[in-house]
Design a protein around this motif. Structure first.
Motif, mmCIF file in Angstrom:
data_model
loop_
_atom_site.group_PDB
_atom_site.id
_atom_site.type_symbol
_atom_site.label_atom_id
_atom_site.label_comp_id
_atom_site.label_asym_id
_atom_site.label_seq_id
_atom_site.Cartn_x
_atom_site.Cartn_y
_atom_site.Cartn_z
ATOM 1 N N ILE A 236 0.834 -1.202 0.000
ATOM 2 C CA ILE A 236 0.000 0.000 0.000
ATOM 3 C C ILE A 236 0.871 1.255 0.000
ATOM 4 C CG2 ILE A 236 -1.770 1.268 1.270
ATOM 5 C CD1 ILE A 236 -2.804 -1.389 2.309
ATOM 6 N N GLN A 237 1.967 1.214 0.766
ATOM 7 C CA GLN A 237 2.885 2.357 0.790
ATOM 8 C C GLN A 237 3.458 2.612 -0.598
ATOM 9 O OE1 GLN A 237 3.550 4.254 3.568
ATOM 10 N NE2 GLN A 237 4.891 5.605 2.405
ATOM 11 N N ASP A 238 3.790 1.556 -1.301
ATOM 12 C CA ASP A 238 4.333 1.706 -2.656
ATOM 13 C C ASP A 238 3.291 2.287 -3.606
ATOM 14 O OD1 ASP A 238 6.433 1.115 -4.735
ATOM 15 O OD2 ASP A 238 4.835 -0.187 -5.489
ATOM 16 N N VAL A 239 2.035 1.851 -3.478
ATOM 17 C CA VAL A 239 0.956 2.395 -4.308
ATOM 18 C C VAL A 239 0.817 3.896 -4.071
ATOM 19 C CG1 VAL A 239 -1.550 2.395 -4.649
ATOM 20 C CG2 VAL A 239 -0.326 0.224 -4.442
ATOM 21 N N VAL A 240 0.840 4.299 -2.813
ATOM 22 C CA VAL A 240 0.700 5.713 -2.452
ATOM 23 C C VAL A 240 1.863 6.531 -3.001
ATOM 24 C CG1 VAL A 240 0.802 7.301 -0.486
ATOM 25 C CG2 VAL A 240 -0.754 5.353 -0.432
ATOM 26 N N GLU A 241 3.077 6.025 -2.876
ATOM 27 C CA GLU A 241 4.230 6.796 -3.313
ATOM 28 C C GLU A 241 4.306 6.886 -4.833
ATOM 29 O OE1 GLU A 241 7.897 6.136 -1.362
ATOM 30 O OE2 GLU A 241 6.998 6.039 0.637
ATOM 31 N N ARG A 242 3.843 5.860 -5.522
ATOM 32 C CA ARG A 242 3.779 5.954 -6.984
ATOM 33 C C ARG A 242 2.766 7.004 -7.419
ATOM 34 N NH1 ARG A 242 1.665 1.803 -9.083
ATOM 35 N NH2 ARG A 242 1.593 0.236 -7.403
ATOM 36 N N GLU A 243 1.666 7.098 -6.693
ATOM 37 C CA GLU A 243 0.673 8.111 -7.019
ATOM 38 C C GLU A 243 1.204 9.516 -6.721
ATOM 39 O OE1 GLU A 243 -2.716 9.658 -8.617
ATOM 40 O OE2 GLU A 243 -1.936 7.585 -8.698
ATOM 41 N N LEU A 244 1.975 9.657 -5.672
ATOM 42 C CA LEU A 244 2.601 10.953 -5.386
ATOM 43 C C LEU A 244 3.574 11.349 -6.488
ATOM 44 C CD1 LEU A 244 3.331 10.957 -1.545
ATOM 45 C CD2 LEU A 244 1.929 12.584 -2.811
ATOM 46 N N PHE A 246 3.250 10.569 -9.573
ATOM 47 C CA PHE A 246 2.397 11.004 -10.677
ATOM 48 C C PHE A 246 1.891 12.429 -10.450
ATOM 49 C CE2 PHE A 246 -1.944 11.517 -12.310
ATOM 50 C CZ PHE A 246 -1.724 11.332 -13.672
ATOM 51 N N ILE A 247 1.461 12.726 -9.225
ATOM 52 C CA ILE A 247 0.989 14.074 -8.898
ATOM 53 C C ILE A 247 2.110 15.091 -9.103
ATOM 54 C CG2 ILE A 247 0.245 15.552 -6.980
ATOM 55 C CD1 ILE A 247 -1.303 13.166 -5.874
ATOM 56 N N ALA A 248 3.305 14.751 -8.649
ATOM 57 C CA ALA A 248 4.434 15.672 -8.776
ATOM 58 C C ALA A 248 4.767 15.939 -10.237
ATOM 59 C CB ALA A 248 5.652 15.093 -8.049
ATOM 60 N N GLU A 249 4.680 14.913 -11.059
ATOM 61 C CA GLU A 249 5.008 15.081 -12.476
ATOM 62 C C GLU A 249 3.924 15.851 -13.216
ATOM 63 O OE1 GLU A 249 6.022 12.301 -16.404
ATOM 64 O OE2 GLU A 249 5.772 11.384 -14.415
ATOM 65 N N LYS A 250 2.657 15.605 -12.873
ATOM 66 C CA LYS A 250 1.554 16.214 -13.621
ATOM 67 C C LYS A 250 1.253 17.644 -13.184
ATOM 68 C CE LYS A 250 -3.260 15.438 -15.015
ATOM 69 N NZ LYS A 250 -4.428 14.521 -14.930
ATOM 70 N N PHE A 251 1.282 17.898 -11.869
ATOM 71 C CA PHE A 251 0.819 19.196 -11.361
ATOM 72 C C PHE A 251 1.937 20.096 -10.833
ATOM 73 C CE2 PHE A 251 -2.872 16.314 -10.690
ATOM 74 C CZ PHE A 251 -3.763 16.927 -11.561
ATOM 75 N N LYS A 252 3.151 19.557 -10.712
ATOM 76 C CA LYS A 252 4.292 20.350 -10.221
ATOM 77 C C LYS A 252 3.938 21.139 -8.961
ATOM 78 C CE LYS A 252 6.769 19.329 -13.926
ATOM 79 N NZ LYS A 252 5.792 18.512 -14.632
ATOM 80 N N PRO A 253 3.392 20.497 -7.929
ATOM 81 C CA PRO A 253 2.968 21.231 -6.731
ATOM 82 C C PRO A 253 4.162 21.593 -5.847
ATOM 83 C CG PRO A 253 2.651 18.907 -6.375
ATOM 84 C CD PRO A 253 3.166 19.047 -7.801
ATOM 85 N N GLN A 254 3.890 22.473 -4.871
ATOM 86 C CA GLN A 254 4.905 22.763 -3.862
ATOM 87 C C GLN A 254 5.118 21.536 -2.977
ATOM 88 O OE1 GLN A 254 6.747 25.668 -3.300
ATOM 89 N NE2 GLN A 254 5.973 26.229 -5.316
ATOM 90 N N SER A 255 4.030 20.857 -2.668
ATOM 91 C CA SER A 255 4.114 19.652 -1.846
ATOM 92 C C SER A 255 2.812 18.875 -1.982
ATOM 93 C CB SER A 255 4.365 19.997 -0.372
ATOM 94 O OG SER A 255 3.272 20.729 0.159
ATOM 95 N N ALA A 256 2.815 17.665 -1.483
ATOM 96 C CA ALA A 256 1.607 16.837 -1.480
ATOM 97 C C ALA A 256 1.737 15.771 -0.399
ATOM 98 C CB ALA A 256 1.387 16.181 -2.846
ATOM 99 N N SER A 257 0.595 15.354 0.152
ATOM 100 C CA SER A 257 0.574 14.322 1.195
ATOM 101 C C SER A 257 -0.589 13.371 0.945
ATOM 102 C CB SER A 257 0.421 14.942 2.590
ATOM 103 O OG SER A 257 1.482 15.819 2.883
ATOM 104 N N ILE A 258 -0.364 12.097 1.226
ATOM 105 C CA ILE A 258 -1.420 11.083 1.123
ATOM 106 C C ILE A 258 -1.340 10.195 2.361
ATOM 107 C CG2 ILE A 258 -2.357 9.145 -0.182
ATOM 108 C CD1 ILE A 258 -1.218 10.342 -2.697
ATOM 109 N N TYR A 274 5.397 14.424 -0.652
ATOM 110 C CA TYR A 274 6.293 14.917 -1.696
ATOM 111 C C TYR A 274 6.646 16.359 -1.349
ATOM 112 C CZ TYR A 274 7.749 17.269 -5.941
ATOM 113 O OH TYR A 274 8.441 18.049 -6.842
ATOM 114 N N PRO A 275 7.930 16.712 -1.317
ATOM 115 C CA PRO A 275 9.111 15.882 -1.609
ATOM 116 C C PRO A 275 9.468 14.973 -0.436
ATOM 117 C CG PRO A 275 9.774 18.106 -1.013
ATOM 118 C CD PRO A 275 8.281 18.131 -1.073
ATOM 119 N N ASP A 276 10.237 13.924 -0.749
ATOM 120 C CA ASP A 276 10.677 13.001 0.284
ATOM 121 C C ASP A 276 12.200 12.922 0.272
ATOM 122 O OD1 ASP A 276 11.152 11.641 -2.015
ATOM 123 O OD2 ASP A 276 9.978 9.864 -1.511
#
Length: 600
Positions: A236-244, A246-258, A274-276
């Motif tokens: 599950i941790q790997d699924v979450v980090e892969r999605e992060l 994707f978010i970082a690549e698509k939206f270029k946010p300052q940060s993100a948390s799941i 993100y970032p980690d």
């Protein structure tokens, strides 16, 4: 026999010289035996004593399935005594440098530098008896280096912390620094259990620095640390980090948390930001990347906070699900004063309470806050866990900001219900949604399941802890129905729909404060929800700070699709049955289908 004549002058010169030499020796002896005696005794004692600390092995960290997350590996600190090296062996320096992956010039300098300036006396020259070459050499490489048979080359065995998953769950695990100090995360939280107790060996050594085993005074063996099993799930941790990613690549946010957790226990199955960073090489990352944003970063939760006002109103019985609220109303009278109501993104007209939640009406939520009043609204905010620590326990958590009623201005009563005038962490929002999923009971979020010894026997269990009941079961069930409408074709989170499952959740879109004013360009997009709505198994919260999109970065556009992606993978991995199958298997003996309400 001739008389020997000695000149009085010569006689006195000889006597004076002899006396000077004698008193010089006496003075030197007095200086060494009296004045310098404590320092010399200290030097002698240090040279004779051989005190060796035997380092205990730090315990392992594993996930809920027993997969290794952090372990301790034995490494060797390699050094050289330049006085013991035979100059004829200098030709082996290139081979040693290649084995230790070191610069040849640096190694050659260590071999040839035999003295240094001391700090005890002026211009004191001290012999160098140890120069470190490398401190993280594995045992196999060390054995290859010893095969070169370079005199004076030797190593000291010690332990080094390793994280096999590299960046995986880095903000949860934390790290142990080069000095062996647990600095953050679970490593720091459980340091008492993990570090063990170092041992030591006290003996004497000879002039060649060899231990004299016959003079060994005391030896205390080390006690290795205990192990810890976390609630994290590696998959599950790997699924979450892969999605992060994707978010970082698509939206270029300052940060993100799941965050992903079990609503009934509070156990966190995954938490990532993100970032980690990579705890194996934490020194290579900025301090900003080490911050656990899910616990430390504050934001105005926006519409995800509307569950507080809606849940409180249902729990207090001051409004019914079918009651109509006029959301076209721009002004409300409160305590004899006219208060402007917040604006909706588009005209909504008259809505039932259920529609106020599903269509995320700001004016409808504000009117719920007015009906509750300041004291009750503030009380429910606290009950849901805002303005206080969640008790997650791994450190670095921010309590958030929830002002006391006496510090409210006239607008707070209408702005707080829509998630303004309050600051929260992603974890606080996640826990609040988890309380709705858990039939109104707020659980303490936890990431540790148990502490166990080398035989696998549990030493300290970490059982689920309920903090308080926030809503009645009936109120929580009604609110869940409204949140299910949010994740539908007519709701604001249609992109969070998981085919075959009823999903309950709430989107949030917040303008960020920049220089004291709300920005129209910078937003925080979020979504928090759970599934299956009728029997929740998992709660998922996604928060994205400043996504770069055309127009407004709505939570339903940015965060909801990530919820859907993660949920679809988890229902397959966890074996959660679709609603049709679940309904068929939940028929009781009388043939009646058990619904969420009558099964309670």
């Amino acid at each position: 026999m001739k008389n020997v004549f000695a000149s009085p002058f010569r006689f006195y010169v000889v006597v004076i010289v002899v006396c000077c030499v004698f008193f010089s020796f006496v003075g030197r002896l007095v200086y060494l035996q009296v004045l310098e005696r404590p320092n010399l005794l200290e030097i002698i004692q240090v040279n004779r004593e051989n005190f060796v600390q035997i380092q205990a092995k730090r315990g392992n960290l594993v996930d809920e399935k027993g997969n290794l997350l952090a372990t301790t590996k034995s490494v060797v600190e390699v050094g050289v005594d330049p006085h013991c090296v035979d100059p004829a062996q200098y030709n082996l320096i290139p081979q040693l440098s290649a084995l230790l992956n070191l610069d040849e010039a640096k190694v050659r300098l260590a071999f040839q530098t035999k003295t240094r300036t001391g700090d005890r006396y002026d211009n004191e020259v001290v012999r160098i008896r140890w120069t470190k070459l490398a401190d993280q050499v594995d045992e196999e490489t060390y054995q290859e280096a010893m095969k070169l048979k370079i005199s004076g080359l030797y190593g000291t065995l010690k332990h080094s912390r390793r994280y096999p998953g590299d960046r995986l769950a880095s903000h949860v695990l934390g790290f142990v620094n080069r000095e062996g100090t647990a600095t953050m995360g679970v490593e720091k939280q459980l340091d008492y259990y993990l570090k063990g107790q170092d041992g030591w060996r006290e003996s004497e050594k000879d002039g060649l620095r060899r231990e004299l085993a016959q003079y060994r005074l005391r030896e205390v063996p080390p006690t290795d640390g205990l192990n810890a099993q976390l609630s994290l799930n590696l998959i599950i941790q790997d699924v979450v980090e892969r999605e992060l990613d994707f978010i970082a690549e698509k939206f270029k946010p300052q940060s993100a948390s799941i965050i992903v957790s079990e609503p009934t226990t509070g156990y966190v199955l995954a938490l990532a930001n993100y970032p980690d960073f990579d705890p194996n090489t934490f020194n290579d990352f900025d301090l900003d990347a080490l911050r656990n944003r899910a616990l430390a970063d504050l934001y105005e939760p926006g519409s995800t906070f509307k569950i507080v006002a809606a849940g409180a109103a249902l729990n207090e019985g001051i409004v019914a699900m079918s009651e109509v609220i006029d959301c076209s109303q721009t002004i409300a009278i409160h305590r004899g004063r006219k208060l402007p109501l917040p604006v909706d993104h588009h005209p909504l007209g008259k809505l039932t309470l259920r529609e106020v939640v599903s269509k995320s009406s700001n004016r409808g939520a504000a009117q719920l806050g007015l009906r509750l009043g300041e004291d009750r609204l503030h009380s429910y905010c606290q009950a849901f866990g805002f303005g206080q620590s969640s008790g997650f326990g791994i450190g670095g958590e921010n309590k958030g900001i929830l002002h006391a009623v006496k510090n409210w201005d006239s607008y707070t009563i209408t702005r707080l219900p829509i998630g303004h005038a309050v600051s929260a962490t992603p974890m606080q929002v996640h826990c609040a949604m988890g309380a709705v999923a858990n039939e109104g009971v707020l659980m303490k979020p936890q990431v540790v399941r148990r502490i166990y010894d080398q035989e696998g026997k549990t030493v300290v269990p970490f059982r689920p802890v309920s903090r308080r009941r926030v809503l009645s079961r009936k109120a929580a069930a009604k609110l869940t129905v409204a949140l299910t409408d949010v994740v539908s074709a007519e709701g604001t989170a249609r992109r969070a729909i998981v085919p075959g499952f009823n999903v309950a959740g709430k989107t949030g879109t917040t303008k960020k404060l920049v220089d004291g004013q709300y920005s129209n360009q910078k937003h925080v997009a979020s979504f928090s929800g759970f599934l299956p709505a009728e029997s929740p198994r998992i709660v998922i919260t996604v928060v994205v700070d400043e996504p770069i999109v055309k127009g407004v970065g709505y939570g339903g556009i940015v965060a909801a699709p990530s919820f859907q992606t993660i949920a679809e993978e988890l229902v397959a991995y966890l074996g959660i049955e679709p609603k049709e199958t679940a309904n068929a298997s939940s028929n009781n003996r009388s043939g009646k289908i058990l619904t969420m309400t009558n099964s309670q």
